[in-house]
Design a protein around this motif. Structure first.
Motif, PDB file in Angstrom:
ATOM      1  N   ASP A 217      39.658  45.095  45.914  1.00 53.64           N
ATOM      2  CA  ASP A 217      39.626  44.391  44.545  1.00 53.64           C
ATOM      3  C   ASP A 217      40.687  43.444  44.163  1.00 53.64           C
ATOM      4  O   ASP A 217      40.594  42.698  43.638  1.00 53.64           O
TER       5      ASP A 217
ATOM      6  N   SER B 217      34.856  42.611  49.237  1.00 54.20           N
ATOM      7  CA  SER B 217      34.124  43.067  48.155  1.00 54.20           C
ATOM      8  C   SER B 217      33.366  44.379  48.388  1.00 54.20           C
ATOM      9  O   SER B 217      33.248  45.205  47.320  1.00 54.20           O
TER      10      SER B 217
ATOM     11  N   GLY C 105      36.946  35.534  43.250  1.00 54.69           N
ATOM     12  CA  GLY C 105      36.630  36.002  41.828  1.00 54.69           C
ATOM     13  C   GLY C 105      35.312  36.724  41.600  1.00 54.69           C
ATOM     14  O   GLY C 105      35.268  37.584  40.772  1.00 54.69           O
TER      15      GLY C 105
ATOM     16  N   ALA D 117      41.849  34.965  43.948  1.00 55.33           N
ATOM     17  CA  ALA D 117      41.088  34.138  42.948  1.00 55.33           C
ATOM     18  C   ALA D 117      42.003  33.625  41.737  1.00 55.33           C
ATOM     19  O   ALA D 117      41.865  32.370  41.591  1.00 55.33           O
ATOM     20  N   LEU D 118      42.862  34.475  41.153  1.00 58.38           N
ATOM     21  CA  LEU D 118      43.725  33.979  40.185  1.00 58.38           C
ATOM     22  C   LEU D 118      44.647  32.896  40.641  1.00 58.38           C
ATOM     23  O   LEU D 118      45.148  31.867  39.825  1.00 58.38           O
TER      24      LEU D 118
ATOM     25  N   ARG E 271      41.725  40.800  46.287  1.00 55.52           N
ATOM     26  CA  ARG E 271      40.440  39.838  45.895  1.00 55.52           C
ATOM     27  C   ARG E 271      40.810  39.007  44.740  1.00 55.52           C
ATOM     28  O   ARG E 271      40.750  37.882  44.639  1.00 55.52           O
ATOM     29  N   ILE E 272      40.822  39.617  43.719  1.00 53.27           N
ATOM     30  CA  ILE E 272      41.136  39.048  42.325  1.00 53.27           C
ATOM     31  C   ILE E 272      42.400  38.178  42.422  1.00 53.27           C
ATOM     32  O   ILE E 272      42.548  37.184  41.763  1.00 53.27           O
TER      33      ILE E 272
END
Length: 779
Positions: free
Chosen positions: A726, A719, A625, A733-734, A729-730
């Motif tokens: 992205d 990244s 994140g 994290a979520l 990746r996000i």
């Protein structure tokens, strides 16, 4: 990031022979463990009453661990396949990283289970020896039990690491990441689950037995006594043994990862040789621990520790000057930017190892001072019992806070002192920190023996009290050994914290190395190297530090709250039995011990899930994140806060526990006095501090460092560079944040639902006959 460029290393010739020798020493340690086990089992078992109580404890402990391992197998399966997905140099490394994850988890489980299995057989033998042959033989049985667990820890740790180095050579560090992660993950779950079990039973037993009904701690009329004795074994024996094994394994992993970069092929061998020396000196320490008539038991154990540590220090210095060359230019397969590095590798290595050994001795002395009954801090806590429970709690908190400062200063001095040895070469400095951890590993065999002695002597006293078959003289021997065991448990917790910090610091360095290598592999442009800006004034680092500290607080809160809920259920059940089962207080009725065991088993297995999810997914959420820089801050925050929090919780709890022992020995009114009640309440508060949340922080910070190390390459590739994504990746994290949030929410919604909140029954007169303690309920 000068000095972290990897070199291709190969273990061959004389080095290969040395690794084989290390593997043989590991097998020898396992043989010694088997021999010590036979020595313990050859001792007498005592009366039929003792055997019946011990059998109930054995059945309860085995049933709990069996159910726990079934639960943990699910997590292990998920982690196994997750490791297969993460990037690695090639498919073979990826596969065997997962395979050795299972090996590490299996070894950790084996150390915990086999240690507990012997401890539940040693306790009645210690009780019987105290009655029939005296103090010295009883103490020897307890110490031999610990020696078996210590040699098992050393043997399996060395065997796993040496086999990986033999078979995988320069790829060994990547495979060892899986080995260390498996050991750390399983140890954390065993620490949390066992800690919740033992302290829920202990707190529930104390509140209803000691405080409400004014009966002794191990009185057979209390339905929670069997669960309490079971908990001593699944928490203090199985949990602590697994914890110290994973400390051993993870420290070796960090040393071998950094050693291959700092010392070339010698760096894959030297970190194995130092603990191998420790295995040999541990045997010497065991045989040097010969109890002398009239000598305080703690003095006997400390003598063994200091003598074996001194021998290990001298042997490590000799090894450093015999094995290592006098300059970096003389190493084989060392990276080009280290060839002209300053300093004498022999002096650096020898000094780093000695720093680790001296630090362990310092922690032993410092923790002993703050938790021992003969020193001022515990005596002061005991005096405050004359003014009530509130002042006992306040004074214990003060001891915990103060001791955390001095212990952290000792650990910090060791880390920084080792770091300075490397001079301008970052990799050498980080390797020196890891070698300090290896120095501490030379004492692990004796440390584990010291730790296991605690719950064995505690259980022995419980069996003696429940059976009623031990004379006052024998009971006094067991009381003395139990007090010694309380102090040794506190000391070993302090040393375990130190090993965790050294291992986590070395892994932190490995994380920085992995990030730099991943950036180089991704062909990242120079202007994107801001990802390696770990400066403290970088907002990403500061946010990461705050999040890392917050995770330690949340983890501790979850663990303590889990004990509170489970203990509440025990209180309701024990009150119900006192109220509904005729004749319990008169000694003619039989409590339903198995129901309490079932309650704490179910609750502890349910409650360990949320802290485990938090430990694994928090670094994933931060890394994917917020990026690798924030994740670096996250790890720094977790290490710093975790060190202080773990020492505070362990020493505050240890001070309260021994303050209670001080009053029970006849000070400030003795047993049954208002002062005693105040210290019992303080000890009850301290139980989840010192035996659940505090010790579980050790594997927590290592699990988070290992997870970060494993995901570093994936975070970098998503990244920056050609594979930047992205969205993915996000999304990762979520998902991680969502799982953590749901797990915490569900945990907070749980309430104690067993039984009705009825007032305690009034205390009854002491029984006129001894109840048969044999449980009839199914475990």
């Amino acid at each position: 990031m000068t000095g972290i460029a990897p070199a291709v290393v190969e273990v061959s010739g004389g080095n290969l022979v040395l690794v084989i020798v290390v593997a043989l020493i590991a097998l020898g340690a396992l043989a010694m463990a088997a021999m010590f086990r036979q020595e313990v089992l050859a001792a007498g078992e005592g009366t039929d009453n003792m055997k019946a109580i011990a059998q109930a404890v054995q059945e309860g402990a085995n049933a709990y661990l069996t159910r726990q391992f079934r639960t943990l197998a699910i997590f292990a399966g998920i982690a196994f396949f997750a490791l297969l997905v993460l990037p690695a140099d090639d498919a073979v490394v990826r596969i065997f990283r997962s395979v050795f994850f299972i090996v590490g988890a299996g070894f950790s489980a084996a150390v915990g289970y086999l240690g507990m299995n012997l401890a539940v057989r040693a306790n009645l033998r210690v009780a019987a020896a105290a009655e029939t042959t005296g103090r010295e033989p009883a103490m020897r049985i307890g110490l031999r039990t610990g020696a078996m667990v210590g040699m098992l820890t050393v043997g399996l740790g060395l065997l796993g690491a040496s086999l990986v180095v033999l078979f995988f050579q320069d790829e060994a560090p990547d495979v060892l990441e899986g080995f260390g992660f498996g050991a750390a993950l399983l140890a954390m779950f065993m620490r949390v689950g066992g800690g919740i079990f033992t302290k829920a039973a202990d707190v529930g037993a104390d509140l209803v037995g000691k405080v409400e009904n004014n009966i002794p701690e191990d009185d057979p009329r209390n339905a929670a006594t069997i669960a309490d004795n079971v908990g001593d074994n699944v928490g203090d024996c199985a949990g602590m043994a697994a914890d110290l094994f994973e400390s051993y394994a993870v420290t070796l992993v960090a040393a071998l990862i950094l050693g291959s970069q700092a010392f070339g092929d010698a760096g894959l061998v030297f970190p194995l040789l130092i603990p191998a020396i420790g295995a040999l000196t541990a045997v010497a320490g065991v045989y040097l621990t010969t109890p002398k008539a009239g000598e305080n038991g703690l003095k006997t154990i400390n003598r063994s520790f200091y003598l074996s540590s001194g021998i290990a220090a001298v042997a490590s210095i000799v090894l450093s000057y015999v094995y290592l060359p006098g300059s970096f230019a003389d190493f084989d397969n060392i990276s080009a930017d280290l060839v002209n590095a300053d300093g004498d590798p022999r002096f650096i290595a020898a000094s780093a190892v000695v720093i680790g050994i001296v630090m362990s001795a310092g922690i032993l002395a410092l923790t002993g001072y703050y938790t021992g009954t003969e020193y001022k801090p515990v005596k002061d806590v005991g005096k405050t019992s004359l003014t009530g429970a509130a002042t006992v709690i306040l004074s214990g908190l003060s001891v915990g806070f103060e001791s955390a400062v001095y212990t952290t200063l000792v650990i910090g001095a060791a880390v920084f002192g080792a770091y300075l040895l490397g001079g301008a070469a970052l990799t050498v400095s980080l390797f020196a920190v890891a070698l300090a951890g290896c120095g501490l590993l030379t004492t692990v065999g004796v440390i584990v023996a010291m730790d296991t002695f605690g719950p064995v002597s505690d259980n022995a006293q419980g069996i003696a009290e429940m059976s009623g078959d031990v004379s006052p003289a024998g009971a006094q021997i067991l009381t003395e050994l139990d007090a010694v065991g309380n102090t040794t448990k506190a000391i070993t917790k302090g040393i375990a914290i130190a090993t965790a910090v050294l291992a986590a610091t070395a892994l932190f360095g490995s994380y920085a190395t992995a990030v730099a290598e991943s950036l180089a592999d991704a062909n990242v442009a120079d202007d994107e190297f801001y990802l390696l800006d770990f400066s403290v004034f970088n907002p990403a680092v500061i946010v990461g530090v705050l999040l890392g500290a917050a995770v330690v607080f949340l983890f501790s809160g979850l663990a303590i709250n889990a004990v509170a809920r489970a203990a509440g259920a025990v209180v309701y059940e024990v009150r119900r039995q006192f109220r509904e089962i005729p004749g319990i207080m008169e000694g003619t009725g039989r409590p339903e011990y198995g129901k309490v065991v079932d309650i704490v088993t179910r609750d502890s297995l349910r409650e360990l899930i949320t802290p485990g999810i938090l430990a694994v997914l928090a670094p994933i959420a931060v890394g994917f994140g917020l990026g690798v820089t924030a994740l670096a801050g996250f790890l720094a925050g977790a290490i710093g806060t975790g060190t202080l929090m773990a020492v505070f919780l362990a020493n505050a709890g240890g001070a309260w526990d021994n303050a209670k022992k001080l009053v029970e020995d006849g000070n400030h009114g003795g047993k049954g006095s208002p002062a005693h009640e105040a210290t019992v309440i303080g000890d009850t508060v301290g139980d989840p501090f010192k035996d659940t949340a505090g010790p579980a922080i050790n594997p927590l910070i290592k699990v988070m460092n290992l997870v970060s190390l494993l995901i570093a390459s994936a975070v970098v590739s998503l990244s920056v560079g050609d594979d930047q994504n992205d969205i993915v990746r996000i999304l990762i994290a979520l998902v991680a944040v969502a799982i953590i949030a749901v797990a915490v929410y569900v945990s907070k919604q749980r309430e104690v639902t067993l039984g009705d909140d009825v007032p305690p029954a009034p205390p009854a007169a002491p029984p006129t006959s001894q109840v048969d303690p044999t449980p009839t309920a199914q475990f």
